[in-house]
Motif scaffolding. Structure first.
Motif, PDB file in Angstrom:
ATOM      1  N   GLU A  79       0.837  -1.208   0.000  1.00  0.00           N
ATOM      2  CA  GLU A  79       0.000   0.000   0.000  1.00  0.00           C
ATOM      3  C   GLU A  79       0.871   1.257   0.000  1.00  0.00           C
ATOM      4  OE1 GLU A  79      -3.004   0.030   3.091  1.00  0.00           O
ATOM      5  OE2 GLU A  79      -3.425  -2.090   2.703  1.00  0.00           O
ATOM      6  N   TYR A  80       1.935   1.263   0.807  1.00  0.00           N
ATOM      7  CA  TYR A  80       2.858   2.389   0.812  1.00  0.00           C
ATOM      8  C   TYR A  80       3.468   2.573  -0.586  1.00  0.00           C
ATOM      9  CZ  TYR A  80       3.182   3.698   5.753  1.00  0.00           C
ATOM     10  OH  TYR A  80       2.923   4.187   7.007  1.00  0.00           O
ATOM     11  N   LYS A  81       3.862   1.485  -1.196  1.00  0.00           N
ATOM     12  CA  LYS A  81       4.471   1.582  -2.532  1.00  0.00           C
ATOM     13  C   LYS A  81       3.483   2.160  -3.546  1.00  0.00           C
ATOM     14  CE  LYS A  81       6.592  -1.995  -4.120  1.00  0.00           C
ATOM     15  NZ  LYS A  81       7.134  -3.340  -4.381  1.00  0.00           N
ATOM     16  N   ARG A  82       2.240   1.701  -3.502  1.00  0.00           N
ATOM     17  CA  ARG A  82       1.222   2.236  -4.428  1.00  0.00           C
ATOM     18  C   ARG A  82       0.986   3.721  -4.172  1.00  0.00           C
ATOM     19  NH1 ARG A  82      -0.893  -2.805  -3.824  1.00  0.00           N
ATOM     20  NH2 ARG A  82      -2.238  -2.229  -2.084  1.00  0.00           N
ATOM     21  N   TYR A  83       0.909   4.092  -2.901  1.00  0.00           N
ATOM     22  CA  TYR A  83       0.666   5.481  -2.535  1.00  0.00           C
ATOM     23  C   TYR A  83       1.791   6.387  -3.041  1.00  0.00           C
ATOM     24  CZ  TYR A  83      -0.007   9.619   0.368  1.00  0.00           C
ATOM     25  OH  TYR A  83      -0.181  10.909   0.799  1.00  0.00           O
ATOM     26  N   PHE A  84       3.029   5.929  -2.894  1.00  0.00           N
ATOM     27  CA  PHE A  84       4.187   6.752  -3.252  1.00  0.00           C
ATOM     28  C   PHE A  84       4.659   6.575  -4.691  1.00  0.00           C
ATOM     29  CE2 PHE A  84       4.793   7.001   1.374  1.00  0.00           C
ATOM     30  CZ  PHE A  84       4.931   8.378   1.487  1.00  0.00           C
ATOM     31  N   GLU A  85       4.036   5.702  -5.455  1.00  0.00           N
ATOM     32  CA  GLU A  85       4.500   5.429  -6.811  1.00  0.00           C
ATOM     33  C   GLU A  85       4.686   6.684  -7.668  1.00  0.00           C
ATOM     34  OE1 GLU A  85       3.501   2.603 -10.637  1.00  0.00           O
ATOM     35  OE2 GLU A  85       2.300   2.425  -8.830  1.00  0.00           O
ATOM     36  N   PRO A  86       3.712   7.610  -7.711  1.00  0.00           N
ATOM     37  CA  PRO A  86       3.928   8.819  -8.522  1.00  0.00           C
ATOM     38  C   PRO A  86       5.134   9.642  -8.050  1.00  0.00           C
ATOM     39  CG  PRO A  86       1.615   8.622  -7.899  1.00  0.00           C
ATOM     40  CD  PRO A  86       2.369   7.578  -7.135  1.00  0.00           C
ATOM     41  N   MET A  87       5.283   9.750  -6.748  1.00  0.00           N
ATOM     42  CA  MET A  87       6.405  10.513  -6.205  1.00  0.00           C
ATOM     43  C   MET A  87       7.738   9.834  -6.518  1.00  0.00           C
ATOM     44  SD  MET A  87       7.121  11.447  -2.274  1.00  0.00           S
ATOM     45  CE  MET A  87       8.507  12.434  -1.813  1.00  0.00           C
ATOM     46  N   LEU A  88       7.789   8.515  -6.363  1.00  0.00           N
ATOM     47  CA  LEU A  88       9.017   7.786  -6.655  1.00  0.00           C
ATOM     48  C   LEU A  88       9.397   7.951  -8.125  1.00  0.00           C
ATOM     49  CD1 LEU A  88       8.366   4.512  -4.625  1.00  0.00           C
ATOM     50  CD2 LEU A  88       9.834   6.437  -4.003  1.00  0.00           C
ATOM     51  N   GLN A  89       8.408   7.902  -9.000  1.00  0.00           N
ATOM     52  CA  GLN A  89       8.673   8.108 -10.432  1.00  0.00           C
ATOM     53  C   GLN A  89       9.233   9.506 -10.671  1.00  0.00           C
ATOM     54  OE1 GLN A  89       8.001   6.074 -13.195  1.00  0.00           O
ATOM     55  NE2 GLN A  89       7.514   4.351 -11.879  1.00  0.00           N
TER      56      GLN A  89
END
Length: 97
Positions: free
Chosen positions: A73-83
């Motif tokens: 869930e954390y990864k999905r939430y932060f995916e745009p930011m990580l990109q």
């Protein structure tokens, strides 16, 4: 108070040593850091050009959550930011435990 303290700390972090010291202290508490704190830490990693530290934030987060689903869930939430910041997760780099 926890979120405000650590968000401010990472936003004003002057160097990599202080960033890593702060992450050590922040992750030492018996709780999973809130999303706002993780975001501030990742932005500080990018600002200070601390690529390895940014990836290690994810390793620390994975160790703090109770269930693998929470981590996902954390990864999905932060995916745009990580990109946007160009920060991979350990899994993106082929490291799976």
């Amino acid at each position: 108070a926890f979120t405000a303290h650590w968000t401010a700390f990472f936003s004003a972090c002057p160097d990599t040593f202080e960033l890593q010291r702060g992450l050590n202290n922040c992750f030492n508490y018996d709780l999973v850091p809130p999303a706002e704190v993780i975001e501030a830490a990742l932005v500080a990693c990018r600002r200070l050009d601390a690529f390895a530290t940014a990836v290690r934030v994810w390793g620390g987060l994975r160790g703090k959550v109770n269930r693998r689903e929470e981590y996902e869930e954390y990864k999905r939430y932060f995916e745009p930011m990580l990109q946007e910041l160009g920060i991979p997760t350990p899994e993106d780099l082929g490291r799976v435990e």
